[in-house]
Motif scaffolding. Structure first.
Motif, PDB file in Angstrom:
ATOM      1  N   ALA A  48      53.949  12.679  36.677  1.00 11.28           N
ATOM      2  CA  ALA A  48      53.446  10.629  35.735  1.00 11.28           C
ATOM      3  C   ALA A  48      52.244  11.094  37.350  1.00 11.28           C
ATOM      4  CB  ALA A  48      54.371  10.036  36.335  1.00 11.28           C
ATOM      5  N   THR A  49      52.430  11.550  37.975  1.00 13.76           N
ATOM      6  CA  THR A  49      51.022  11.519  38.690  1.00 13.76           C
ATOM      7  C   THR A  49      50.264  12.701  38.782  1.00 13.76           C
ATOM      8  OG1 THR A  49      51.841  10.815  41.055  1.00 13.76           O
ATOM      9  CG2 THR A  49      50.479  12.201  41.256  1.00 13.76           C
ATOM     10  N   LYS A  58      49.713  13.604  35.045  1.00  7.09           N
ATOM     11  CA  LYS A  58      49.597  12.803  33.933  1.00  7.09           C
ATOM     12  C   LYS A  58      48.427  11.681  33.525  1.00  7.09           C
ATOM     13  CE  LYS A  58      53.660  14.364  30.960  1.00  7.09           C
ATOM     14  NZ  LYS A  58      54.609  13.652  30.207  1.00  7.09           N
ATOM     15  N   ALA A  59      48.472  11.364  34.652  1.00  4.28           N
ATOM     16  CA  ALA A  59      47.611   9.519  35.377  1.00  4.28           C
ATOM     17  C   ALA A  59      46.630  10.616  35.780  1.00  4.28           C
ATOM     18  CB  ALA A  59      48.410   9.098  36.217  1.00  4.28           C
ATOM     19  N   LEU A 119      45.847   6.226  40.365  1.00  7.81           N
ATOM     20  CA  LEU A 119      45.963   7.602  39.997  1.00  7.81           C
ATOM     21  C   LEU A 119      45.201   7.900  38.663  1.00  7.81           C
ATOM     22  CD1 LEU A 119      49.089   8.318  40.332  1.00  7.81           C
ATOM     23  CD2 LEU A 119      47.828   9.070  42.480  1.00  7.81           C
ATOM     24  N   THR A 120      44.663   7.005  37.672  1.00  3.63           N
ATOM     25  CA  THR A 120      44.204   6.964  36.566  1.00  3.63           C
ATOM     26  C   THR A 120      42.654   6.832  37.192  1.00  3.63           C
ATOM     27  OG1 THR A 120      45.910   6.118  34.993  1.00  3.63           O
ATOM     28  CG2 THR A 120      43.539   6.081  34.353  1.00  3.63           C
ATOM     29  N   HIS A 174      51.845  -1.185  34.392  1.00  2.78           N
ATOM     30  CA  HIS A 174      52.603   0.487  34.509  1.00  2.78           C
ATOM     31  C   HIS A 174      52.519   0.477  35.926  1.00  2.78           C
ATOM     32  CE1 HIS A 174      53.210   2.833  30.876  1.00  2.78           C
ATOM     33  NE2 HIS A 174      51.936   3.052  30.340  1.00  2.78           N
ATOM     34  N   GLU A 221      56.819  -0.237  39.328  1.00  2.73           N
ATOM     35  CA  GLU A 221      57.311   0.675  39.945  1.00  2.73           C
ATOM     36  C   GLU A 221      57.756   1.084  40.959  1.00  2.73           C
ATOM     37  OE1 GLU A 221      52.910   1.023  41.918  1.00  2.73           O
ATOM     38  OE2 GLU A 221      53.188  -1.145  41.585  1.00  2.73           O
ATOM     39  N   ARG A 252      49.807   3.788  39.495  1.00  3.40           N
ATOM     40  CA  ARG A 252      49.631   4.643  37.945  1.00  3.40           C
ATOM     41  C   ARG A 252      47.827   4.369  38.051  1.00  3.40           C
ATOM     42  NH1 ARG A 252      52.612   5.849  33.948  1.00  3.40           N
ATOM     43  NH2 ARG A 252      54.505   6.111  35.269  1.00  3.40           N
ATOM     44  N   THR A 307      46.124   0.293  32.300  1.00  3.62           N
ATOM     45  CA  THR A 307      47.130   1.141  33.341  1.00  3.62           C
ATOM     46  C   THR A 307      47.874   0.178  33.964  1.00  3.62           C
ATOM     47  OG1 THR A 307      45.994   2.986  32.582  1.00  3.62           O
ATOM     48  CG2 THR A 307      47.796   3.056  34.572  1.00  3.62           C
TER      49      THR A 307
END
Length: 205
Positions: free
Chosen positions: A110-111, A113-114, A42-43, A35, A102, A39, A31
């Motif tokens: 997206a936040t 989802k991550a 966040l993951t 990304h 970024e 991201r 990630t």
């Protein structure tokens, strides 16, 4: 063994467990490269939340449920394996074009989802269950004080932030991202294949 030595030993083993090759660290690294650092962090937060859930379950003694209901553990292993296969297929089908930079506004969700992707990966990873149910509980026995239990949770939180944060930082560096852009399709497919290999191992765990 003193409390401090016990917590330091737990921290060392926990870091090794997080950093060892597996779906969690691979997801953060891929990630970060694909990304960006934000991201990936966040993951990592999602993965950390899953680890804390497993740690709380272990501290509450609820892992005994899996001994009474082995089919529940089997079901989680199958669900985890299927989810890793899903991620692997997504990586295999990823586009070969340039990645999203970024700071560029894309998916407003997206936040979430991550974080959710990290959490689901961590919660469905049977390796996490095994670690917290067998190794983690050795450092925090059933008769442990509340102070020790909270300290152990803090160790898990700090270790996760350090390892996932470091992975997000290292794999989002310009030189790494530049190399990734040149070989994005084969790298994503290697990562996707590894996810499927992990899925196969988890299914047979």
């Amino acid at each position: 063994m003193s409390t401090w030595m016990l917590l330091l030993s737990l921290a060392a083993i926990d870091i090794l467990s997080i950093a060892s090759p597996g779906p969690n660290i691979l997801l953060v690294s891929q990630t970060a490269v694909g990304h960006g650092r934000g991201r990936a962090l966040l993951t990592g937060y999602g993965l950390l939340a899953a680890s804390l859930v497993w740690a709380c379950i272990a501290l509450l003694g609820l892992t005994a449920l899996f001994e009474v209901m082995p089919s529940l553990q089997t079901g989680m292993q199958i669900a985890g394996a299927l989810f890793l296969v899903y991620i692997g297929i997504r990586l295999w089908r990823s586009p070969a074009g340039p990645m999203v930079e970024e700071g560029v506004a894309v998916d407003p969700h997206a936040t979430r989802k991550a974080i959710l992707r990290g959490f689901v990966t961590g919660i469905l990873n049977p390796k996490s269950l095994t670690y917290f149910a067998t190794i983690f509980v050795l450092f925090v026995p059933a008769d442990a004080s509340l102070e020790l239990r909270l300290s152990a949770l803090a160790v898990v939180a700090v270790d996760g932030l350090l390892v996932y944060g470091l992975a997000a930082f290292l794999f989002s560096r310009p030189a790494v991202k530049k190399g990734y852009l040149a070989l994005r399709r084969p790298i994503d497919r290697v990562c996707g294949t590894l996810m499927m290999v992990f899925a196969g191992k988890l299914a047979m765990f």
